[in-house]
Motif scaffolding. Structure first.
Motif, PDB file in Angstrom:
ATOM      1  N   UNK A 172       6.851 -70.960 -26.190  1.00  0.00           N
ATOM      2  CA  UNK A 172       5.842 -71.615 -26.996  1.00  0.00           C
ATOM      3  C   UNK A 172       5.646 -70.831 -28.291  1.00  0.00           C
ATOM      4  N   UNK A 173       5.386 -71.535 -29.378  1.00  0.00           N
ATOM      5  CA  UNK A 173       5.208 -70.898 -30.684  1.00  0.00           C
ATOM      6  C   UNK A 173       3.783 -71.146 -31.160  1.00  0.00           C
ATOM      7  N   UNK A 174       3.120 -70.098 -31.598  1.00  0.00           N
ATOM      8  CA  UNK A 174       1.744 -70.208 -32.050  1.00  0.00           C
ATOM      9  C   UNK A 174       1.679 -70.746 -33.475  1.00  0.00           C
ATOM     10  N   UNK A 175       0.934 -71.829 -33.652  1.00  0.00           N
ATOM     11  CA  UNK A 175       0.677 -72.375 -34.981  1.00  0.00           C
ATOM     12  C   UNK A 175      -0.611 -71.780 -35.535  1.00  0.00           C
ATOM     13  N   UNK A 176      -1.647 -71.747 -34.716  1.00  0.00           N
ATOM     14  CA  UNK A 176      -2.924 -71.176 -35.128  1.00  0.00           C
ATOM     15  C   UNK A 176      -3.579 -70.506 -33.927  1.00  0.00           C
ATOM     16  N   UNK A 177      -3.891 -69.205 -34.061  1.00  0.00           N
ATOM     17  CA  UNK A 177      -4.533 -68.484 -32.968  1.00  0.00           C
ATOM     18  C   UNK A 177      -3.970 -67.109 -32.720  1.00  0.00           C
ATOM     19  N   UNK A 178      -3.110 -66.614 -33.637  1.00  0.00           N
ATOM     20  CA  UNK A 178      -2.479 -65.306 -33.437  1.00  0.00           C
ATOM     21  C   UNK A 178      -3.492 -64.187 -33.207  1.00  0.00           C
ATOM     22  N   UNK A 179      -4.555 -64.173 -33.993  1.00  0.00           N
ATOM     23  CA  UNK A 179      -5.519 -63.078 -33.898  1.00  0.00           C
ATOM     24  C   UNK A 179      -6.306 -63.129 -32.596  1.00  0.00           C
ATOM     25  N   UNK A 180      -6.548 -64.323 -32.085  1.00  0.00           N
ATOM     26  CA  UNK A 180      -7.236 -64.433 -30.802  1.00  0.00           C
ATOM     27  C   UNK A 180      -6.332 -63.946 -29.667  1.00  0.00           C
ATOM     28  N   UNK A 181      -5.055 -64.287 -29.730  1.00  0.00           N
ATOM     29  CA  UNK A 181      -4.104 -63.843 -28.705  1.00  0.00           C
ATOM     30  C   UNK A 181      -4.007 -62.317 -28.691  1.00  0.00           C
ATOM     31  N   UNK A 182      -3.799 -61.728 -29.873  1.00  0.00           N
ATOM     32  CA  UNK A 182      -3.679 -60.271 -29.960  1.00  0.00           C
ATOM     33  C   UNK A 182      -5.003 -59.605 -29.611  1.00  0.00           C
ATOM     34  N   UNK A 183      -6.107 -60.193 -30.041  1.00  0.00           N
ATOM     35  CA  UNK A 183      -7.415 -59.616 -29.749  1.00  0.00           C
ATOM     36  C   UNK A 183      -7.696 -59.524 -28.262  1.00  0.00           C
ATOM     37  N   UNK A 184      -7.374 -60.583 -27.528  1.00  0.00           N
ATOM     38  CA  UNK A 184      -7.572 -60.563 -26.069  1.00  0.00           C
ATOM     39  C   UNK A 184      -6.647 -59.537 -25.429  1.00  0.00           C
ATOM     40  N   UNK A 185      -5.399 -59.476 -25.888  1.00  0.00           N
ATOM     41  CA  UNK A 185      -4.440 -58.499 -25.352  1.00  0.00           C
ATOM     42  C   UNK A 185      -4.940 -57.073 -25.562  1.00  0.00           C
ATOM     43  N   UNK A 186      -5.424 -56.778 -26.761  1.00  0.00           N
ATOM     44  CA  UNK A 186      -5.918 -55.431 -27.052  1.00  0.00           C
ATOM     45  C   UNK A 186      -7.158 -55.098 -26.235  1.00  0.00           C
ATOM     46  N   UNK A 187      -8.006 -56.096 -26.005  1.00  0.00           N
ATOM     47  CA  UNK A 187      -9.191 -55.861 -25.188  1.00  0.00           C
ATOM     48  C   UNK A 187      -8.802 -55.594 -23.733  1.00  0.00           C
ATOM     49  N   UNK A 188      -7.834 -56.329 -23.205  1.00  0.00           N
ATOM     50  CA  UNK A 188      -7.344 -56.066 -21.846  1.00  0.00           C
ATOM     51  C   UNK A 188      -6.785 -54.647 -21.743  1.00  0.00           C
TER      52      UNK A 188
END
Length: 241
Positions: A117-133
């Protein structure tokens, strides 16, 4: 001696996840709408790397991404729009409703799956959740190392902190975010989708604020403009989420 094995307990090798979804259409494309746990984002979607920008997307601002992770941690009443994702052909939809609009959507994992899957809009939310985990995991590990050599008073505080961190991780597993998955195999058309979304976001951002509510009373316009958004919310309003 005989042994009975319950095969349902064995996870085996998995490279995909299945969610309940709604199938609709937009702009001549099939669109799957679903909601997934925040903790699943980094499983089915590629984690953006600020040092290696995706050629089909903008460079990620790590400060912005960390801001979203902090926003989640600080705000139990958080809110965020759906992520926009492009399916290049790896998703499978199994209808279960009579009209075929509701069904099981199986999506490939970002690593190991075929047809990412390719992200069109939402990169910062994806990375933000990953960094918080990762932050939570690292903090729990640090506490586990320190707790065995701490005195009783400090041990009680560390145990309290550990429980709070586990609670935050549980929130990421139990709270969901929306995802709209657009089926588009053509790479050129897929790039145009990104450009269109970015341009539309700029237009919406430019039209936002009290001036965009001409029929509202001065009091209402003042009420609309009075809340103070978080730094993440301010940057997201310009279409950089």
């Amino acid at each position: 001696m005989s042994i009975t094995v319950d095969s349902s307990r064995l996870s085996l090798v998995r490279e995909e996840s299945t969610y309940l979804a709604i199938r609709t259409s937009q702009g001549g494309r099939t669109v799957y709408t679903t909601r997934i746990p925040l903790a699943d984002l980094s499983v089915i979607l590629t984690i953006p790397d600020p040092a290696k920008p995706d050629p089909d997307n903008r460079k990620v601002d790590i400060t912005h991404a960390k801001g979203f992770g902090q926003y989640l941690a600080d705000n139990p009443g958080w809110v965020a729009p759906a992520l926009l994702i492009r399916d290049t052909g790896g998703c499978r939809f199994e209808p279960i409703s009579e009209d075929g609009s509701v069904g099981y959507l199986t999506v490939p994992w970002s690593i190991g799956g075929i047809g990412r899957l390719i992200t069109i809009d939402g990169q910062h939310r994806i990375l933000g959740v990953h960094l918080e985990k990762k932050r939570i995991t690292d903090e729990v590990s640090r506490i586990d190392r320190e707790i065995h050599r701490a005195n009783e008073a400090k041990k009680a505080k560390l145990e309290q902190d550990r429980e709070a961190l586990i609670g935050r991780m549980q929130r990421l597993k139990e709270e969901f975010v929306g995802i709209d998955i657009y089926v588009e195999r053509d790479g050129v058309k897929g790039q145009q989708m990104f450009v269109d979304v970015a341009d539309n976001a700029k237009g919406i951002s430019g039209a936002s604020g009290p001036a965009s509510t001409p029929h509202a009373s001065p009091t209402a316009r003042s009420a609309i403009s009075s809340p103070t958004p978080s730094s993440w919310a301010r940057s997201t309003s310009s279409g950089t989420g």
